[in-house]
Scaffold this motif. Sequence first.
Motif, PDB file in Angstrom:
ATOM      1  N   LEU A  94       0.820  -1.200   0.000  1.00 48.32           N
ATOM      2  CA  LEU A  94       0.000   0.000   0.000  1.00 48.32           C
ATOM      3  C   LEU A  94       0.856   1.252   0.000  1.00 48.32           C
ATOM      4  CD1 LEU A  94      -2.764  -1.052   2.545  1.00 48.32           C
ATOM      5  CD2 LEU A  94      -2.983  -0.847   0.063  1.00 48.32           C
ATOM      6  N   LYS A  95       2.044   1.177   0.634  1.00 47.51           N
ATOM      7  CA  LYS A  95       2.907   2.341   0.708  1.00 47.51           C
ATOM      8  C   LYS A  95       3.574   2.654  -0.631  1.00 47.51           C
ATOM      9  CE  LYS A  95       3.822   2.167   5.651  1.00 47.51           C
ATOM     10  NZ  LYS A  95       4.799   1.930   6.720  1.00 47.51           N
ATOM     11  N   LEU A  96       3.333   1.801  -1.630  1.00 47.62           N
ATOM     12  CA  LEU A  96       3.872   2.104  -2.943  1.00 47.62           C
ATOM     13  C   LEU A  96       3.065   3.198  -3.630  1.00 47.62           C
ATOM     14  CD1 LEU A  96       4.560  -1.478  -4.295  1.00 47.62           C
ATOM     15  CD2 LEU A  96       6.120   0.060  -3.151  1.00 47.62           C
ATOM     16  N   GLY A  97       2.000   3.662  -2.973  1.00 46.24           N
ATOM     17  CA  GLY A  97       1.225   4.752  -3.525  1.00 46.24           C
ATOM     18  C   GLY A  97       0.369   4.355  -4.703  1.00 46.24           C
ATOM     19  N   GLY A  98      -0.014   3.076  -4.789  1.00 43.13           N
ATOM     20  CA  GLY A  98      -0.902   2.646  -5.852  1.00 43.13           C
ATOM     21  C   GLY A  98      -0.196   2.353  -7.164  1.00 43.13           C
ATOM     22  N   ARG A  99       1.134   2.434  -7.188  1.00 43.39           N
ATOM     23  CA  ARG A  99       1.836   2.253  -8.441  1.00 43.39           C
ATOM     24  C   ARG A  99       1.719   0.832  -8.969  1.00 43.39           C
ATOM     25  NH1 ARG A  99       7.654   4.241  -7.106  1.00 43.39           N
ATOM     26  NH2 ARG A  99       6.932   3.914  -4.979  1.00 43.39           N
ATOM     27  N   THR A 100       1.343  -0.127  -8.107  1.00 43.87           N
ATOM     28  CA  THR A 100       1.249  -1.507  -8.561  1.00 43.87           C
ATOM     29  C   THR A 100      -0.104  -1.814  -9.185  1.00 43.87           C
ATOM     30  OG1 THR A 100       0.440  -2.190  -6.405  1.00 43.87           O
ATOM     31  CG2 THR A 100       2.799  -2.275  -6.759  1.00 43.87           C
ATOM     32  N   SER A 101      -1.086  -0.966  -9.036  1.00 41.44           N
ATOM     33  CA  SER A 101      -2.447  -1.328  -9.412  1.00 41.44           C
ATOM     34  C   SER A 101      -2.574  -1.663 -10.884  1.00 41.44           C
ATOM     35  CB  SER A 101      -3.407  -0.187  -9.054  1.00 41.44           C
ATOM     36  OG  SER A 101      -3.052   0.990  -9.744  1.00 41.44           O
ATOM     37  N   THR A 102      -1.880  -0.931 -11.749  1.00 42.39           N
ATOM     38  CA  THR A 102      -1.990  -1.223 -13.166  1.00 42.39           C
ATOM     39  C   THR A 102      -0.984  -2.272 -13.611  1.00 42.39           C
ATOM     40  OG1 THR A 102      -0.470   0.567 -13.675  1.00 42.39           O
ATOM     41  CG2 THR A 102      -2.827   1.090 -13.668  1.00 42.39           C
ATOM     42  N   ALA A 103      -0.004  -2.564 -12.732  1.00 41.61           N
ATOM     43  CA  ALA A 103       1.061  -3.482 -13.132  1.00 41.61           C
ATOM     44  C   ALA A 103       0.812  -4.913 -12.704  1.00 41.61           C
ATOM     45  CB  ALA A 103       2.389  -3.010 -12.547  1.00 41.61           C
ATOM     46  N   ALA A 104      -0.117  -5.135 -11.781  1.00 38.68           N
ATOM     47  CA  ALA A 104      -0.261  -6.464 -11.196  1.00 38.68           C
ATOM     48  C   ALA A 104      -0.596  -7.521 -12.234  1.00 38.68           C
ATOM     49  CB  ALA A 104      -1.339  -6.443 -10.119  1.00 38.68           C
ATOM     50  N   ASP A 105      -1.591  -7.241 -13.097  1.00 39.81           N
ATOM     51  CA  ASP A 105      -2.015  -8.248 -14.055  1.00 39.81           C
ATOM     52  C   ASP A 105      -0.907  -8.682 -15.010  1.00 39.81           C
ATOM     53  OD1 ASP A 105      -5.436  -7.142 -14.231  1.00 39.81           O
ATOM     54  OD2 ASP A 105      -4.580  -8.871 -13.238  1.00 39.81           O
ATOM     55  N   PRO A 106      -0.246  -7.751 -15.708  1.00 36.11           N
ATOM     56  CA  PRO A 106       0.804  -8.191 -16.633  1.00 36.11           C
ATOM     57  C   PRO A 106       2.012  -8.807 -15.949  1.00 36.11           C
ATOM     58  CG  PRO A 106       0.726  -5.793 -16.506  1.00 36.11           C
ATOM     59  CD  PRO A 106      -0.474  -6.300 -15.805  1.00 36.11           C
ATOM     60  N   VAL A 144       5.441  -9.790  -4.427  1.00 32.92           N
ATOM     61  CA  VAL A 144       4.150 -10.261  -4.934  1.00 32.92           C
ATOM     62  C   VAL A 144       3.033  -9.890  -3.965  1.00 32.92           C
ATOM     63  CG1 VAL A 144       2.841 -12.269  -5.702  1.00 32.92           C
ATOM     64  CG2 VAL A 144       5.271 -12.111  -6.216  1.00 32.92           C
ATOM     65  N   ALA A 145       3.294  -9.972  -2.655  1.00 33.16           N
ATOM     66  CA  ALA A 145       2.290  -9.536  -1.683  1.00 33.16           C
ATOM     67  C   ALA A 145       2.008  -8.042  -1.849  1.00 33.16           C
ATOM     68  CB  ALA A 145       2.759  -9.829  -0.258  1.00 33.16           C
ATOM     69  N   GLY A 146       3.033  -7.255  -2.139  1.00 33.61           N
ATOM     70  CA  GLY A 146       2.844  -5.836  -2.378  1.00 33.61           C
ATOM     71  C   GLY A 146       2.027  -5.583  -3.624  1.00 33.61           C
ATOM     72  N   LEU A 147       2.255  -6.371  -4.669  1.00 32.88           N
ATOM     73  CA  LEU A 147       1.442  -6.257  -5.876  1.00 32.88           C
ATOM     74  C   LEU A 147      -0.027  -6.505  -5.565  1.00 32.88           C
ATOM     75  CD1 LEU A 147       3.533  -8.155  -8.584  1.00 32.88           C
ATOM     76  CD2 LEU A 147       2.949  -5.733  -8.585  1.00 32.88           C
ATOM     77  N   ALA A 148      -0.283  -7.503  -4.735  1.00 34.80           N
ATOM     78  CA  ALA A 148      -1.669  -7.837  -4.392  1.00 34.80           C
ATOM     79  C   ALA A 148      -2.364  -6.680  -3.695  1.00 34.80           C
ATOM     80  CB  ALA A 148      -1.690  -9.075  -3.495  1.00 34.80           C
ATOM     81  N   ALA A 149      -1.627  -5.980  -2.841  1.00 39.99           N
ATOM     82  CA  ALA A 149      -2.226  -4.890  -2.082  1.00 39.99           C
ATOM     83  C   ALA A 149      -2.712  -3.768  -2.987  1.00 39.99           C
ATOM     84  CB  ALA A 149      -1.210  -4.339  -1.077  1.00 39.99           C
ATOM     85  N   GLY A 150      -1.986  -3.494  -4.074  1.00 36.81           N
ATOM     86  CA  GLY A 150      -2.368  -2.402  -4.946  1.00 36.81           C
ATOM     87  C   GLY A 150      -3.145  -2.839  -6.165  1.00 36.81           C
ATOM     88  N   ALA A 151      -3.468  -4.126  -6.257  1.00 30.09           N
ATOM     89  CA  ALA A 151      -4.120  -4.645  -7.453  1.00 30.09           C
ATOM     90  C   ALA A 151      -5.636  -4.477  -7.382  1.00 30.09           C
ATOM     91  CB  ALA A 151      -3.782  -6.129  -7.610  1.00 30.09           C
ATOM     92  N   PRO A 152      -6.301  -4.381  -8.537  1.00 33.79           N
ATOM     93  CA  PRO A 152      -7.764  -4.402  -8.543  1.00 33.79           C
ATOM     94  C   PRO A 152      -8.268  -5.728  -7.995  1.00 33.79           C
ATOM     95  CG  PRO A 152      -6.872  -4.558 -10.772  1.00 33.79           C
ATOM     96  CD  PRO A 152      -5.718  -4.265  -9.874  1.00 33.79           C
ATOM     97  N   SER A 153      -9.482  -5.743  -7.494  1.00 30.70           N
ATOM     98  CA  SER A 153     -10.003  -6.918  -6.784  1.00 30.70           C
ATOM     99  C   SER A 153      -9.945  -8.180  -7.623  1.00 30.70           C
ATOM    100  CB  SER A 153     -11.450  -6.664  -6.337  1.00 30.70           C
ATOM    101  OG  SER A 153     -12.260  -6.340  -7.457  1.00 30.70           O
ATOM    102  N   VAL A 154     -10.097  -8.077  -8.929  1.00 31.59           N
ATOM    103  CA  VAL A 154     -10.132  -9.271  -9.770  1.00 31.59           C
ATOM    104  C   VAL A 154      -8.787  -9.993  -9.802  1.00 31.59           C
ATOM    105  CG1 VAL A 154      -9.516  -8.046 -11.901  1.00 31.59           C
ATOM    106  CG2 VAL A 154     -10.856 -10.163 -12.014  1.00 31.59           C
ATOM    107  N   SER A 155      -7.685  -9.252  -9.607  1.00 28.98           N
ATOM    108  CA  SER A 155      -6.369  -9.896  -9.647  1.00 28.98           C
ATOM    109  C   SER A 155      -5.695  -9.952  -8.288  1.00 28.98           C
ATOM    110  CB  SER A 155      -5.453  -9.163 -10.643  1.00 28.98           C
ATOM    111  OG  SER A 155      -5.342  -7.796 -10.311  1.00 28.98           O
TER     112      SER A 155
END
Length: 414
Positions: free
Chosen positions: A107-119, A154-165
Amino acid sequence: MSATPRFGPELRRLRQEAGLTLTEFSVALNYDKGYLSKVERGERSASPELARRCDAFLGANGELQRLAVRPGSDSDTAETPLAPSLWHVGRRAVLSAGTGALIEIGLKLGGRTSTAADPLLPSFHAQFHQLRTLGQSTAPKVLLPLLETQTRTVAGLAAGAPSVSRAPALLLASRFAEFTGWMAQEAGDTGAAIGWTDEAAELARAGGDPYLGSYALVRRALVTLYDGDAAGTVALARRAQSDELPPRIRGLAAQREAQGHALVGDERNCLRNLDKARELLDSDDARSGTEPAIGTTHVGDPAAMTTGWCLYDLGRPKAAAEVLDRECRRLPPHALRTRARYGFRRSLAHAASGEVEHACAIAGELLGVMPAVPSATVNSDVRRLARELSRFRSSRAVRDLQPALARVLAPAND
């Protein structure tokens, strides 16, 4: 690129904090040990590639890359990390903080992972399979820092990812954590092994999988098995065999219970659980499970191999040797860690059967690969083999094997 004076000392500090010798670090990065030593002492500059690889491997969050560049140099603006940025968190901090802290890091990544999680998830899936394969031929202390970093990433990616991913990312993080626990046990750190195994169960529950927590019981039972605690092994394994659990987890748990019974010579309950394990693991439901598979992927018939393992503990070494001879021939050549695990048990069975020269021949081949895949768990059988062979000191084969046995069993030299 010329390094700042702080780069070398910081690289040494992070390497030592990760518990790596300079030799292990050089092998992991595929760099010359002498060159790395000069870099740490400030006698040589770090190339951009080396700085990036050190940073990623040690989880330094770009700090080493920044230190490697003098202000005003052409590379001074190159601050984009190779992977999603995570704060560097020590092993003990992660184990004590739990899943909530892992997710908070993301979460402290400031949301930068949200668009990156899926790819990125397919890439991390591929990395997980590669690391499992690498674990068959690499020292666990070399892999552990990378595994810990990837679990956090990967846990950090999950925190900023949309619910589907989010759920798939959490489940993958749980598998990284579970494998990290296994490598910690192989490195001889039982506390870290249990901590990461519990972390895996928490991440899996957060990802919507209520079953991996039961597999964590099977992993815990392996710790008690190697501690010689038969009652604890059986109790933990039984808790992972309720009917609502997937057949593969129940089958692996039945195998572990069988090993617990074998420790105390309870042949009836041991063989009964081996039959149960074979039936569960051979079922269509167990074979059609999701990837990555839980448990070993290198043993073709786990129930048969475990039968050979148990027969030795039950005092039937000849029968054990026959089964282990057959099953060990089926192991893939690249699976050095698995070949050592069951190969030393095979050698032990032959030695106990009085086939001393054959036992020494088997062990001699395996001792040659042990420096590449040191294992605290395999060493338990190596010690037993050394004691068994000490009864045959007059044998030339035994005398010839003694120096190699002593080198493997000698305390690690940092």
